[in-house]
Design a protein around this motif. Structure first.
Motif, PDB file in Angstrom:
ATOM      1  N   GLN A  72       0.827  -1.207   0.000  1.00  0.00           N
ATOM      2  CA  GLN A  72       0.000   0.000   0.000  1.00  0.00           C
ATOM      3  C   GLN A  72       0.869   1.267   0.000  1.00  0.00           C
ATOM      4  N   HIS A 164      -4.028  -8.456   9.395  1.00  0.00           N
ATOM      5  CA  HIS A 164      -3.330  -8.905   8.186  1.00  0.00           C
ATOM      6  C   HIS A 164      -3.190 -10.425   8.204  1.00  0.00           C
ATOM      7  N   GLY A 166      -4.441 -14.478   7.149  1.00  0.00           N
ATOM      8  CA  GLY A 166      -5.640 -15.244   7.467  1.00  0.00           C
ATOM      9  C   GLY A 166      -5.796 -15.485   8.955  1.00  0.00           C
ATOM     10  N   LYS A 168      -6.738 -17.785  12.056  1.00  0.00           N
ATOM     11  CA  LYS A 168      -6.505 -19.228  12.146  1.00  0.00           C
ATOM     12  C   LYS A 168      -7.492 -19.865  13.119  1.00  0.00           C
ATOM     13  N   ARG A 181      -1.396  -6.114  12.342  1.00  0.00           N
ATOM     14  CA  ARG A 181      -0.007  -5.809  11.995  1.00  0.00           C
ATOM     15  C   ARG A 181       0.765  -5.267  13.187  1.00  0.00           C
ATOM     16  N   ARG A 206       3.704 -10.296  11.413  1.00  0.00           N
ATOM     17  CA  ARG A 206       3.436 -10.705  10.026  1.00  0.00           C
ATOM     18  C   ARG A 206       2.201 -11.580   9.893  1.00  0.00           C
ATOM     19  N   ASN A 207       2.236 -12.704  10.610  1.00  0.00           N
ATOM     20  CA  ASN A 207       1.092 -13.629  10.507  1.00  0.00           C
ATOM     21  C   ASN A 207       1.145 -14.614  11.668  1.00  0.00           C
ATOM     22  N   ARG A 333      11.684 -11.696  -2.536  1.00  0.00           N
ATOM     23  CA  ARG A 333      10.924 -10.624  -3.169  1.00  0.00           C
ATOM     24  C   ARG A 333      11.703  -9.907  -4.277  1.00  0.00           C
ATOM     25  N   ARG A 408      -7.939 -18.757  -5.506  1.00  0.00           N
ATOM     26  CA  ARG A 408      -8.700 -19.721  -4.711  1.00  0.00           C
ATOM     27  C   ARG A 408      -9.390 -20.715  -5.623  1.00  0.00           C
ATOM     28  N   HIS A 453      -9.895 -11.338  -3.844  1.00  0.00           N
ATOM     29  CA  HIS A 453      -9.958 -12.413  -2.859  1.00  0.00           C
ATOM     30  C   HIS A 453     -11.274 -13.198  -2.918  1.00  0.00           C
ATOM     31  N   TYR A 497     -12.902 -16.479   5.106  1.00  0.00           N
ATOM     32  CA  TYR A 497     -12.288 -17.717   5.587  1.00  0.00           C
ATOM     33  C   TYR A 497     -13.373 -18.673   6.049  1.00  0.00           C
ATOM     34  N   SER A 510      -5.512 -21.171   0.924  1.00  0.00           N
ATOM     35  CA  SER A 510      -4.224 -20.945   1.589  1.00  0.00           C
ATOM     36  C   SER A 510      -4.295 -21.547   2.990  1.00  0.00           C
TER      37      SER A 510
HETATM   38 FE1  DHE Z   1      -0.538  -9.928   2.773  1.00  0.00          FE
HETATM   39  C1  DHE Z   1      -1.746 -13.020   3.633  1.00  0.00           C
HETATM   40  C2  DHE Z   1       2.644 -11.041   3.228  1.00  0.00           C
HETATM   41  C3  DHE Z   1       0.655  -6.972   1.596  1.00  0.00           C
HETATM   42  C4  DHE Z   1      -3.741  -8.733   2.535  1.00  0.00           C
HETATM   43  N1  DHE Z   1       0.292 -11.699   3.288  1.00  0.00           N
HETATM   44  C5  DHE Z   1      -0.398 -12.832   3.670  1.00  0.00           C
HETATM   45  C6  DHE Z   1       0.543 -13.826   4.107  1.00  0.00           C
HETATM   46  C7  DHE Z   1       1.790 -13.270   4.016  1.00  0.00           C
HETATM   47  C8  DHE Z   1       1.626 -11.934   3.490  1.00  0.00           C
HETATM   48  C9  DHE Z   1       3.119 -13.915   4.371  1.00  0.00           C
HETATM   49  C10 DHE Z   1       0.175 -15.225   4.565  1.00  0.00           C
HETATM   50  C11 DHE Z   1      -0.170 -15.115   6.000  1.00  0.00           C
HETATM   51  C12 DHE Z   1      -1.248 -16.020   6.514  1.00  0.00           C
HETATM   52  O1  DHE Z   1      -2.381 -15.955   6.028  1.00  0.00           O
HETATM   53  O2  DHE Z   1      -0.974 -16.741   7.456  1.00  0.00           O
HETATM   54  N2  DHE Z   1       1.331  -9.153   2.411  1.00  0.00           N
HETATM   55  C13 DHE Z   1       2.478  -9.805   2.629  1.00  0.00           C
HETATM   56  C14 DHE Z   1       3.591  -9.011   2.170  1.00  0.00           C
HETATM   57  O3  DHE Z   1       4.814  -9.301   2.271  1.00  0.00           O
HETATM   58  C15 DHE Z   1       3.047  -7.801   1.524  1.00  0.00           C
HETATM   59  C16 DHE Z   1       3.278  -7.908  -0.010  1.00  0.00           C
HETATM   60  C17 DHE Z   1       3.720  -6.506   1.991  1.00  0.00           C
HETATM   61  C18 DHE Z   1       3.329  -6.099   3.374  1.00  0.00           C
HETATM   62  O4  DHE Z   1       2.860  -4.970   3.491  1.00  0.00           O
HETATM   63  O5  DHE Z   1       3.420  -6.872   4.300  1.00  0.00           O
HETATM   64  C19 DHE Z   1       1.566  -7.949   1.855  1.00  0.00           C
HETATM   65  N3  DHE Z   1      -1.380  -8.162   2.170  1.00  0.00           N
HETATM   66  C20 DHE Z   1      -0.716  -7.085   1.751  1.00  0.00           C
HETATM   67  C21 DHE Z   1      -1.608  -5.998   1.425  1.00  0.00           C
HETATM   68  O6  DHE Z   1      -1.270  -4.825   1.045  1.00  0.00           O
HETATM   69  C22 DHE Z   1      -2.985  -6.501   1.558  1.00  0.00           C
HETATM   70  C23 DHE Z   1      -3.599  -6.597   0.168  1.00  0.00           C
HETATM   71  C24 DHE Z   1      -3.884  -5.596   2.403  1.00  0.00           C
HETATM   72  C25 DHE Z   1      -3.611  -5.656   3.877  1.00  0.00           C
HETATM   73  O7  DHE Z   1      -4.556  -6.010   4.580  1.00  0.00           O
HETATM   74  O8  DHE Z   1      -2.502  -5.384   4.298  1.00  0.00           O
HETATM   75  C26 DHE Z   1      -2.718  -7.897   2.134  1.00  0.00           C
HETATM   76  N4  DHE Z   1      -2.394 -10.732   3.017  1.00  0.00           N
HETATM   77  C27 DHE Z   1      -3.576 -10.070   2.884  1.00  0.00           C
HETATM   78  C28 DHE Z   1      -4.686 -10.996   3.132  1.00  0.00           C
HETATM   79  C29 DHE Z   1      -4.102 -12.241   3.424  1.00  0.00           C
HETATM   80  C30 DHE Z   1      -2.661 -12.040   3.360  1.00  0.00           C
HETATM   81  C31 DHE Z   1      -6.174 -10.659   3.059  1.00  0.00           C
HETATM   82  C32 DHE Z   1      -4.805 -13.581   3.737  1.00  0.00           C
HETATM   83  C33 DHE Z   1      -5.100 -14.286   2.465  1.00  0.00           C
HETATM   84  C34 DHE Z   1      -5.698 -15.649   2.656  1.00  0.00           C
HETATM   85  O9  DHE Z   1      -6.626 -15.959   1.935  1.00  0.00           O
HETATM   86  O10 DHE Z   1      -5.245 -16.434   3.492  1.00  0.00           O
END
Ligand code: DHE
Length: 511
Positions: A72, A164, A166, A168, A181, A206-207, A333, A408, A453, A497, A510
């Motif tokens: 973003q 940020h 999914g 769990k 985040r 991160r997640n 990346r 998906r 999505h 989800y 995922s």
């Molecule tokens: Fe994500 C999942 C990393 C930017 C929305 N994103 C993930 C996952 C990772 C990841 C490693 C898996 C995690 C999980 O579900 O356990 N995302 C990154 C980045 O490295 C990146 C490119 C840069 C950053 O800013 O971190 C990034 N991601 C974004 C966005 O800009 C999005 C579009 C908007 C937001 O909410 O930040 C975004 N990411 C998402 C979503 C998922 C996701 C909605 C879960 C998807 C799923 O179906 O499981």
């Protein structure tokens, strides 16, 4: 960073320079909204030397000026001249006077368990518990709990700021854990429709991943450089694993996932080319630990979460497992390509032809002829790569109308859905036939709006698609006729989800 300063919003235009403001004022003006007033992160990551390690030379300046693809982060060349950009970059590389400690004591002190929470004996609703679907609404930081048969909204609850990744589910599908985040983890009871509690597991995260036995949830942190492991029962800290590579270099964690057959969490490190496996099962494999059980025998009070470190030829910013969880497909990346790591032998076994920043985290698999293929969109190219998981060769590159973010499918549908998240065709959603690998239809449910999505209902008969806008919606499609059947208004909905698809590890979703 936010898109434009106040001068722009007043209709004036100027390019700020170093004579007008010091870099900290520019930071407050342009960056603080997303990256936090204290530079410790918010919607965007923390901007301190610890998190900018891999951005040597002029890279930080380039990102401030031009933005960062697939995030973003916009560019600020219209607001800041070259000198101001360079000064701001230097400012970001200056250490903070103090980064707050965030260890076990601080994490535990942040925990709140809701006094009015009482666990219901049975669901307080009559829907199919396995067909509940959560929709994250990032517009106002809420989650809607949907009945997957009637699409009735059973509850809409507030989440921490900027969720940020999914959420769990525990293996029963009753409890869900949601991460923001800025490191908050929320536990919510779907049966009772009540929040159970919250805890701040990291400062910038991160997640999260759920252990296959449902006992632990692991949080991948950028800041501090840790993996936090919480008890799912009461959100107490089970362990804070300090992340230092084999040579002692501290690192952020790119992401963590569970590998159920291995009873381990697998994490990729961001600043060191290593994959780690953190075992939580009773009988972890006996290799490579500081204490070698084979030679030295059992010890008293062994570490309940032993760590195995595997050196990889390149960094892994993003990765994906095959369905056996033996093979990790990873990519950095920088878009140079990918690699396959065999977790059993701990080595790279193949290269992947994956240029243009594949988004492996949203990859999916399906049966294709005698083989299984994996498909992933690319964050920089309008293409979906389809890879044979026996030979690791690219079977096809499917051209799309622009770079996509999420894919998906479902075992019971012949189609794969992929969005076009970036660029002028962000309102398109492609539907691809799993066997011909051709786009059979391109949906445009809201011209000019971001459409992204997809999640399927439990039986794969409906597909839920987000109109990713403030006044957005989740659209329900008949997954066979590809006709819209319903539109649920929502505030900037992002991921959806489905309990069943998630807890059964559907190949179309995922993990
Ligand atoms: Fe994500 C999942 C990393 C930017 C929305 N994103 C993930 C996952 C990772 C990841 C490693 C898996 C995690 C999980 O579900 O356990 N995302 C990154 C980045 O490295 C990146 C490119 C840069 C950053 O800013 O971190 C990034 N991601 C974004 C966005 O800009 C999005 C579009 C908007 C937001 O909410 O930040 C975004 N990411 C998402 C979503 C998922 C996701 C909605 C879960 C998807 C799923 O179906 O499981």
């Amino acid at each position: 960073m936010k898109r434009a300063g106040s001068a722009i919003s007043l209709g004036l235009f100027f390019v700020a320079n170093s004579a007008m403001a010091d870099p900290s004022a520019h930071y407050t003006e342009f960056c603080a909204d997303c990256h936090g007033a204290n530079r410790l992160g918010g919607v965007g990551p923390a901007l301190i030397p610890q998190t900018l390690k891999r951005m040597r030379g002029p890279k930080v300046e380039a990102v401030i000026r031009d933005g960062r693809v697939a995030t973003q982060m916009p560019g600020f060349s219209e607001n800041l001249d070259d000198v101001a950009v360079a000064e701001l970059a230097n400012y970001l590389k200056t250490p903070l006077a103090q980064v707050p400690a965030w260890g076990e004591a601080e994490i535990m002190a942040s925990r709140t368990l809701d006094a009015d929470y009482v666990a219901a004996d049975a669901p307080v609703w009559s829907s199919d518990p396995m067909n509940i679907t959560l929709a994250v609404e990032t517009g106002d930081h809420h989650v809607s709990v949907l009945d997957g048969d009637t699409f009735e909204v059973l509850d809409r609850f507030a989440t921490p700021f900027a969720v940020h990744g999914g959420p769990k589910f525990d293996p029963t599908g009753r409890y869900v854990f949601i991460m923001s985040r800025d490191g908050w983890v929320q536990k919510y009871d779907i049966w009772s429709l009540k929040q159970v509690g919250r805890i701040r597991a990291g400062l910038n995260s991160r997640n999260i991943a759920m252990s296959s036995d449902g006992k632990w949830v692991a949080i991948a942190n950028y800041l501090p450089n840790t993996l936090t492991i919480l008890s799912t029962d009461d959100l107490s800290v089970a362990k804070v694993v300090e992340i230092k590579g084999k040579k002692g270099i501290p690192s952020r964690v790119s992401a963590v996932y569970q590998a159920p057959p291995r009873e381990s969490f697998v994490l990729a490190l961001k600043d060191v080319p290593e994959i780690w496996e953190v075992f939580y099962g009773k009988n972890p494999p006996q290799f490579g630990f500081a204490h070698d059980y084979r030679i030295e025998g059992p010890i008293k009070n062994p570490d309940p979460f032993p760590v195995r470190k595997i050196t990889t030829p390149d960094y892994l910013d993003d990765f994906f497992f095959d369905q056996t969880y033996e093979y990790v497909m990873g990519a950095s990346r920088d878009g140079k390509g990918g690699q396959v790591i065999d977790l059993v032998i701990g080595h790279k076994i193949a290269d992947l032809d994956l240029p243009g920043m594949p988004h492996l985290g949203s990859g999916i698999t399906w049966k294709y002829g005698d083989s299984t293929v994996m498909a992933t969109p690319h964050l920089t190219d309008g293409v979906v790569s389809v890879i044979d998981m026996k030979t690791w060769e690219t079977v096809k590159r499917i051209e799309t109308e622009g770079p996509g973010f999420f894919m998906r499918s479902h075992e019971k549908t012949p189609y794969v859905w992929v969005d076009v998240f970036f660029g002028p065709n962000k309102d398109a959603m492609h539907v691809i036939d799993k066997q011909s690998l051709e786009i059979v239809k391109t949906l445009r449910p809201a011209p000019g709006k971001t459409v992204a999505h997809v999640e399927f209902t439990r039986d794969g008969s409906y597909a839920l698609v987000s109109i990713w806008e403030e006044d957005g919606a989740v659209i329900i499609y008949d997954a066979t006729t590809l006709q819209e059947v319903r539109r649920l208004p929502m505030r900037k909905p992002s991921g959806k989800y489905n309990v069943w698809n998630k807890i059964t590890f559907s190949e179309g979703t995922s993990h």
